[in-house]
Scaffold this motif. Structure first.
Motif, PDB file in Angstrom:
ATOM      1  N   MET A   1      10.971   4.280   9.372  1.00  0.00           N
ATOM      2  CA  MET A   1      12.347   4.261   8.662  1.00  0.00           C
ATOM      3  C   MET A   1      13.541   4.425   9.670  1.00  0.00           C
ATOM      4  N   SER A   2      13.152   5.026  10.767  1.00  0.00           N
ATOM      5  CA  SER A   2      14.180   5.194  11.856  1.00  0.00           C
ATOM      6  C   SER A   2      14.526   3.777  12.437  1.00  0.00           C
ATOM      7  N   LYS A   3      13.774   3.035  12.669  1.00  0.00           N
ATOM      8  CA  LYS A   3      13.910   1.640  13.210  1.00  0.00           C
ATOM      9  C   LYS A   3      14.443   0.697  12.192  1.00  0.00           C
ATOM     10  N   LEU A   4      14.143   0.604  11.136  1.00  0.00           N
ATOM     11  CA  LEU A   4      14.522  -0.139   9.996  1.00  0.00           C
ATOM     12  C   LEU A   4      15.689   0.127   9.394  1.00  0.00           C
ATOM     13  N   ILE A   5      15.881   1.442   9.267  1.00  0.00           N
ATOM     14  CA  ILE A   5      17.163   1.753   8.328  1.00  0.00           C
ATOM     15  C   ILE A   5      18.236   2.308   9.309  1.00  0.00           C
ATOM     16  N   LEU A   6      17.932   3.277  10.457  1.00  0.00           N
ATOM     17  CA  LEU A   6      19.091   3.533  11.433  1.00  0.00           C
ATOM     18  C   LEU A   6      19.182   2.527  12.459  1.00  0.00           C
ATOM     19  N   GLY A   7      18.130   1.950  12.651  1.00  0.00           N
ATOM     20  CA  GLY A   7      18.403   0.557  13.721  1.00  0.00           C
ATOM     21  C   GLY A   7      17.919   1.177  15.203  1.00  0.00           C
TER      22      GLY A   7
ATOM     23  N   VAL B   1      13.463   9.057  -9.421  1.00  0.00           N
ATOM     24  CA  VAL B   1      14.432   8.126  -9.380  1.00  0.00           C
ATOM     25  C   VAL B   1      14.638   7.184  -8.444  1.00  0.00           C
ATOM     26  N   THR B   2      14.093   7.588  -7.080  1.00  0.00           N
ATOM     27  CA  THR B   2      14.156   6.882  -5.943  1.00  0.00           C
ATOM     28  C   THR B   2      12.794   5.562  -6.268  1.00  0.00           C
ATOM     29  N   GLU B   3      11.854   6.231  -6.754  1.00  0.00           N
ATOM     30  CA  GLU B   3      10.813   4.966  -7.226  1.00  0.00           C
ATOM     31  C   GLU B   3      11.215   4.164  -8.134  1.00  0.00           C
ATOM     32  N   HIS B   4      12.106   4.681  -9.081  1.00  0.00           N
ATOM     33  CA  HIS B   4      12.537   3.764 -10.162  1.00  0.00           C
ATOM     34  C   HIS B   4      13.652   2.457  -9.493  1.00  0.00           C
ATOM     35  N   ARG B   5      14.186   2.890  -8.450  1.00  0.00           N
ATOM     36  CA  ARG B   5      15.194   2.137  -7.652  1.00  0.00           C
ATOM     37  C   ARG B   5      14.314   1.154  -6.910  1.00  0.00           C
TER      38      ARG B   5
ATOM     39  N   GLU C   1       0.927  -1.167   0.076  1.00  0.00           N
ATOM     40  CA  GLU C   1      -0.097  -0.052   0.095  1.00  0.00           C
ATOM     41  C   GLU C   1       0.871   1.285   0.035  1.00  0.00           C
ATOM     42  N   ARG C   2       1.797   1.295   0.657  1.00  0.00           N
ATOM     43  CA  ARG C   2       2.743   2.324   1.071  1.00  0.00           C
ATOM     44  C   ARG C   2       3.928   2.653  -0.151  1.00  0.00           C
ATOM     45  N   GLY C   3       4.048   1.350  -0.804  1.00  0.00           N
ATOM     46  CA  GLY C   3       5.031   1.429  -1.853  1.00  0.00           C
ATOM     47  C   GLY C   3       4.614   1.910  -2.971  1.00  0.00           C
ATOM     48  N   ASN C   4       3.634   2.867  -3.018  1.00  0.00           N
ATOM     49  CA  ASN C   4       2.984   3.261  -4.237  1.00  0.00           C
ATOM     50  C   ASN C   4       4.141   4.028  -5.242  1.00  0.00           C
TER      51      ASN C   4
ATOM     52  N   SER D   1       9.272   1.413   1.323  1.00  0.00           N
ATOM     53  CA  SER D   1       7.818   1.947   1.100  1.00  0.00           C
ATOM     54  C   SER D   1       7.391   2.991   1.946  1.00  0.00           C
ATOM     55  N   SER D   2       8.215   2.865   3.209  1.00  0.00           N
ATOM     56  CA  SER D   2       7.712   4.134   4.202  1.00  0.00           C
ATOM     57  C   SER D   2       8.308   5.481   3.550  1.00  0.00           C
ATOM     58  N   LEU D   3       9.508   5.304   3.045  1.00  0.00           N
ATOM     59  CA  LEU D   3       9.976   6.593   2.528  1.00  0.00           C
ATOM     60  C   LEU D   3       9.432   7.257   1.304  1.00  0.00           C
TER      61      LEU D   3
END
Ligand SMILES: Cc1cc2nc3c(=O)[nH]c(=O)nc-3n(C[C@H](O)[C@H](O)[C@H](O)COP(=O)(O)OP(=O)(O)OC[C@H]3O[C@@H](n4cnc5c(N)ncnc54)[C@H](O)[C@@H]3O)c2cc1C
Length: 399
Positions: A392-398, A298-302, A246-249, A317-319
């Motif tokens: 994002m903070s939890k999953l990317i920054l830890g 560009v981020t979406e393409h990635r 849903e979020r990774g639109n 997807s949150s980003l």
């Protein structure tokens, strides 16, 4: 990655344009143009859904084995940008983007065989029953009770903010089957028919005057156990999987079309003979937005190319959700500036299909104010921006 269109992609774009020229009839374009909310209303969407289904293009991201077109990431991007710039109606994606992928991953063979073709054909129109009063960001606190009675679950409680429940014939929902142990472990994922006795829908009218969302009530609604997806108590895992989709639109294509409309409005001469687009401060805002939009694309393409290789969108997807919705608010704010005093008239009737009322607001800006009001909710629905930043903070920054 190379973002230039290859000759094959150019040929694909021409094919999409030919299709749109032929099938996107003036009434459908008009419905798309006048969409002030998140989705275009039926019946325009039903007609457009049918045209895409007949062409085999209704579920661009589905694997070929389930009826997807087998497009590359770039083809999907080209398709959505062409649809957005041609003002195609905006289709609800509760079936194609949410329920479909869940069934492919967690559904039984019978569930896949029954529901997936009906999502493709448009025979079923789905809505999402996740949120409850007091259980939005803190979804695991949901209370809608499902008690087992033989081959059925009996549901009592309420869901709120249910988009298009008044059009839907089916709902996928999260229910509480147990209050013991961790909250998340007592949640189950069910599919139900909205015509089931005891199910009712009450409209909620938004700030823009639109009827998009609802509150749904469950009074002893009996749902067959066969309509459960996954195991009892597995609902939280399934819910999280669905939310990633849903979020990774993909936002950039539609935002570029909206941004083009704002630029056009800003170039129109005002009464004093000047145009807002010549104002240095407004020019700076346009340039900043343009750059951010390119970055989003560009981020979406990635992210989409990761998806194409079979990976889940994960925290990206949150980003995309946070950036895409914040950009959509930004663009509509520029639209309001460009429209100036024409933002004042409130003319919902001018946006109705076939309306014979001559609008006070110029045609190019008819939806600017409704879209501005509607996008205030964009950083709340599907998980608020604050919640996305926590993820994002939890999953990317830890932390
Ligand atoms: C237009 C619209 C359409 C919707 N469509 C649907 C739908 O079809 N189906 C469905 O199930 N739901 C739908 N929703 C519900 C939506 O998912 C929730 O509104 C959303 O999850 C926020 O929950 P809430 O409204 O309960 O706000 P709350 O959770 O009460 O949040 C209030 C505020 O507190 C902040 N906040 C909450 N928790 C935290 C935290 N941990 N850290 C930092 N800040 C926090 C939030 O960011 C927000 O600003 C829709 C909502 C809207 C507005």
């Amino acid at each position: 990655m190379d973002l230039a269109l290859s000759p094959a992609d150019e040929a694909f774009r021409s094919e999409v344009r030919r299709f749109l020229d032929e099938k996107l009839t003036p009434d459908l374009r008009d419905a798309g143009k006048k969409t002030g909310g998140v989705l275009t209303d039926p019946p325009a969407t039903a007609k457009w859904h049918k045209a895409l289904y007949e062409k085999g293009w209704i579920a661009p991201a589905w694997p070929k084995e389930y009826g997807g077109p087998g497009w590359t990431e770039m083809q999907r991007y080209v398709f959505s940008s062409e649809c957005a710039s041609a003002h195609a109606p905006i289709l609800a994606n509760f079936g194609t983007r949410m329920c479909g992928p869940v069934l492919m991953r967690f559904g039984t063979l019978e569930q896949k065989a029954f529901y997936l073709p009906r999502i493709l054909s448009g025979e079923d129109y789905w809505c999402q029953g996740y949120s409850e009063p007091g259980s939005g960001s803190d979804l695991a606190s949901l209370q809608l009770k499902a008690v087992r009675d033989g081959d059925h679950y009996v549901l009592n409680g309420t869901k709120i903010w249910t988009t298009h429940a008044h059009f839907a014939n089916r709902m996928f929902c999260l229910v509480r089957t147990s209050s013991a142990g961790k909250r998340q472990e007592g949640i189950t994922f069910l599919l139900l028919e909205t015509k089931t006795p005891g199910f009712s829908v009450q409209p909620i009218i938004t700030l823009a005057g639109d009827h998009e969302v609802n509150q749904c009530f469950f009074d002893n609604v009996r749902v067959p156990v066969a309509n459960r997806v996954g195991e009892e108590g597995q609902g939280w895992t399934i819910a999280k999987y669905l939310l990633e989709f849903e979020r990774g639109n993909a936002y950039a294509a539609a935002l570029q079309a909206k941004f083009a409309a704002v630029r056009h409005a800003a170039r129109i001469e005002r009464n004093d003979g000047t145009a807002l687009a010549d104002d240095p401060e407004f020019k700076r805002k346009l340039a900043e937005t343009d750059i951010e939009l390119q970055g989003l694309m560009v981020t979406e393409h990635r992210v989409m190319s990761q998806l194409a290789q079979g990976q889940n969108p994960g925290p990206a997807s949150s980003l995309l959700k946070a950036r895409g919705t914040e950009m959509s608010q930004r663009i509509t704010e520029l639209g309001i500036e460009a429209l100036s005093f024409y933002v004042a008239p409130f003319e919902p009737e001018a946006r109705l299909q076939g309306a014979n009322v001559a609008p006070v607001v110029p045609e190019h800006g008819l939806v600017f104010m409704p879209q501005y009001l509607n996008t205030r909710a964009a950083t709340i629905y599907g998980g608020s921006s604050e919640v996305q930043r926590n993820i994002m903070s939890k999953l990317i920054l830890g932390f």
